[in-house]
Write an enzyme that holds these catalytic residues in place. Structure first.
Site, mmCIF file in Angstrom:
data_model
loop_
_atom_site.group_PDB
_atom_site.id
_atom_site.type_symbol
_atom_site.label_atom_id
_atom_site.label_comp_id
_atom_site.label_asym_id
_atom_site.label_seq_id
_atom_site.Cartn_x
_atom_site.Cartn_y
_atom_site.Cartn_z
ATOM 1 N N GLY A 175 -16.235 0.748 -43.738
ATOM 2 C CA GLY A 175 -16.275 1.307 -42.383
ATOM 3 C C GLY A 175 -15.043 2.113 -42.041
ATOM 4 O O GLY A 175 -15.013 2.809 -41.030
ATOM 5 N N HIS A 229 -20.736 6.165 -4.503
ATOM 6 C CA HIS A 229 -19.621 5.454 -3.857
ATOM 7 C C HIS A 229 -19.848 3.952 -3.996
ATOM 8 O O HIS A 229 -20.978 3.503 -3.827
ATOM 9 C CB HIS A 229 -19.585 5.844 -2.381
#
Ligand SMILES: Cc1cc2nc3c(=O)[nH]c(=O)nc-3n(C[C@H](O)[C@H](O)[C@H](O)COP(=O)(O)OP(=O)(O)OC[C@H]3O[C@@H](n4cnc5c(N)ncnc54)[C@H](O)[C@@H]3O)c2cc1C
Length: 464
Positions: free
Chosen positions: A47, A448
């Site tokens: 990896g 928001h």
């Protein structure tokens, strides 16, 4: 397997990837899935660096450090917690669990793609040809119609007198540490050094950072760099800038770092974070006709081609900006070029994040760079405390800054120093990629209360 007279056991493949970093492994899987004969040689880290010893383990530990800090301040949000402390065996188990899980997934993907995944150390013996010393013993010789070098970088340990004798820690060995240092002296105040410095301060170490530049992050605007330096100091990190290390003495547990100005800094351990060196020395690239620069990085053109035909390089070793996402973009470029296209590295917009607390998220030009280039710019600045979400989370440290072109109103760059900035950054990056003028961000309806909503405020906060 074929033998065409170039030596018994020569194996020919369509694509040979040397080193399994982000760009190389992605290309190898891709090509193998499309039916090409692909071999990828990896000497040990399934990896690559990011997963095993860089981004993933460090960000796993950053999570722990942030949680500790958060718990210590739990009273601010009405929660009583008796005690919070770092537990090294648990920290290691957490980190190794994350890393191990990702290594397993990678390994399975390699095998499932149909590539020949070879665990061993490769060395070039001729053009497009490597000899591999297999981890399990034995040797193979492979030749690719196309070859990609993706061997990455490793920590660079400078030749400071006495440093080697005190067995300094690097970004790799510190991840295997058996104890939390009493006092960590970090040589090098770049991104790697600062992430570890703040992390170990949270874990309970005393931490001193030594940097040769007159201030931390010399590539950033002074206001941004100074704000982050202040937050690190608030968190207990001692920072000396503009200093040079003359020599190091003592032994692990009691180390003295002597500076050229005569001062001495005492600590229990030294972490060296002074940059990374390319993994090319033992690759015998000359045998393949591949040139390297004076620091050992593979010379590539903007199509990622090396000096040898059908031989390419991607990621850190090719001198690309040292980020996993850039190595991934190198893969995209190479994929296009191997298919006969003409994709280039020039002009890429590369974002990056420093995962301190608060995070510094950056893309595009700084104010200093834009002005030095003679651009007519407007600069917007916003204290993070002005963002409603930051007030609800009580994570109010930080400063956001945007640079826009006065005439076109396009965003040239931002520095977002604040909580969750790495997530908000992509919004600005996308606007830049789309060539949107800044009012599009100022006037967008943003939900928001989110941190991204701060973009409405930032782009309404120009000084002129
Ligand atoms: C502490 C730390 C934290 C970081 N954090 C981040 C982050 O948060 N985000 C980010 O984007 N970047 C981060 N980086 C940078 C990132 O890790 C690198 O840019 C990235 O891993 C480079 O990938 P690469 O494709 O060049 O190759 P690598 O991932 O380095 O892979 C090269 C591979 O080649 C193998 N190899 C070498 N020589 C041979 C040989 N002779 N034969 C066979 N195999 C060989 C190596 O074992 C290795 O697996 C961090 C780096 C460090 C050190």
């Amino acid at each position: 397997m074929g033998d065409d007279g170039q030596g018994a056991g020569m194996e020919d493949v369509d694509l040979l990837v040397v080193g399994g970093g982000k760009g190389g492994k992605t290309l190898a899987m891709d090509a193998a899935r499309s039916g090409r004969r692909v071999a990828m040689v990896e000497r040990g880290m399934i990896g690559g660096t990011c997963i095993n010893v860089a981004c993933i383990p460090t960000k796993s530990l950053v999570t722990s450090a942030r949680l500790l800090q958060r718990i210590r301040r739990a009273g601010e949000v009405g929660v009583r917690v008796e005690k919070a402390e770092a537990d090294l065996p648990l920290l290691r188990a957490h980190k190794e669990g994350v890393v191990g899980g990702m290594v397993d997934i990678n390994h399975r993907q390699f095998i499932d793609s149909g590539m020949d995944f070879i665990l061993g150390t490769a060395r070039f013996v001729a053009e497009r040809t490597v000899e591999v010393d297999l981890v399990d013993g034995g040797r193979r010789v492979l030749r690719g119609a196309d070859v990609v070098v993706n061997t990455g970088t490793v920590p660079h340990v400078p030749a400071i007198p006495g440093l080697a004798e005190v067995s300094p820690l690097t970004s790799e060995s510190i991840l295997r540490l058996e104890r939390i240092p009493d006092h960590l002296v970090v040589i090098g105040g770049g991104y790697v050094g600062l992430e570890f410095a703040q992390m170990f301060a949270s874990f309970g170490s005393g931490v001193t950072v030594l940097d040769r530049n007159p201030r931390l992050l010399p590539g950033e605007d002074p206001d941004v760099a100074e704000a982050l330096t202040g937050f690190l100091r608030e968190d207990g990190v001692v920072i000396h800038t503009g200093v040079q290390v003359e020599r190091v003495s003592g032994e692990t547990g009691a180390v003295t770092v002597r500076l050229t100005d005569g001062r001495e800094v005492a600590g229990s351990d030294v972490l060296v974070a002074t940059g990374r060196a390319p993994v090319t020395r033992d690759l015998d690239l000359a045998a393949a006709g591949v040139e390297v620069d004076d620091r050992g990085f593979v010379k590539v053109d903007d199509r990622l081609a090396t000096s040898a035909p059908h031989t390419w390089a991607v990621g850190d070793v090719a001198g690309s900006p040292q980020f996993t996402h850039v190595s991934l973009d190198d893969y995209r470029i190479l994929k296009a070029n191997l298919a006969g296209g003409d994709r280039r590295t020039t002009g890429r917009l590369v974002p990056w994040n420093l995962f301190t607390d608060p995070e510094l998220a950056r893309v595009g030009l700084t104010e200093t760079e834009a002005r030095a280039a003679g651009m007519d710019v407007r600069v917007a600045k916003l204290p993070v405390a002005a963002i409603p979400r930051a007030r609800t989370t009580r994570e109010m440290r930080g400063l956001w800054k945007a640079i826009v072109d006065r005439e076109s109103e396009r965003v040239l760059g931002v520095a977002l120093l604040g909580p969750e900035s790495s997530e908000v950054l992509t919004v600005v990056q996308t606007a830049m990629l789309a060539g949107l003028p800044y009012p599009a961000l100022r006037d967008a309806i943003i939900a928001h209360p989110t941190m991204a909503e701060g973009l409405n405020l930032l782009f309404a906060s120009f000084a002129d």
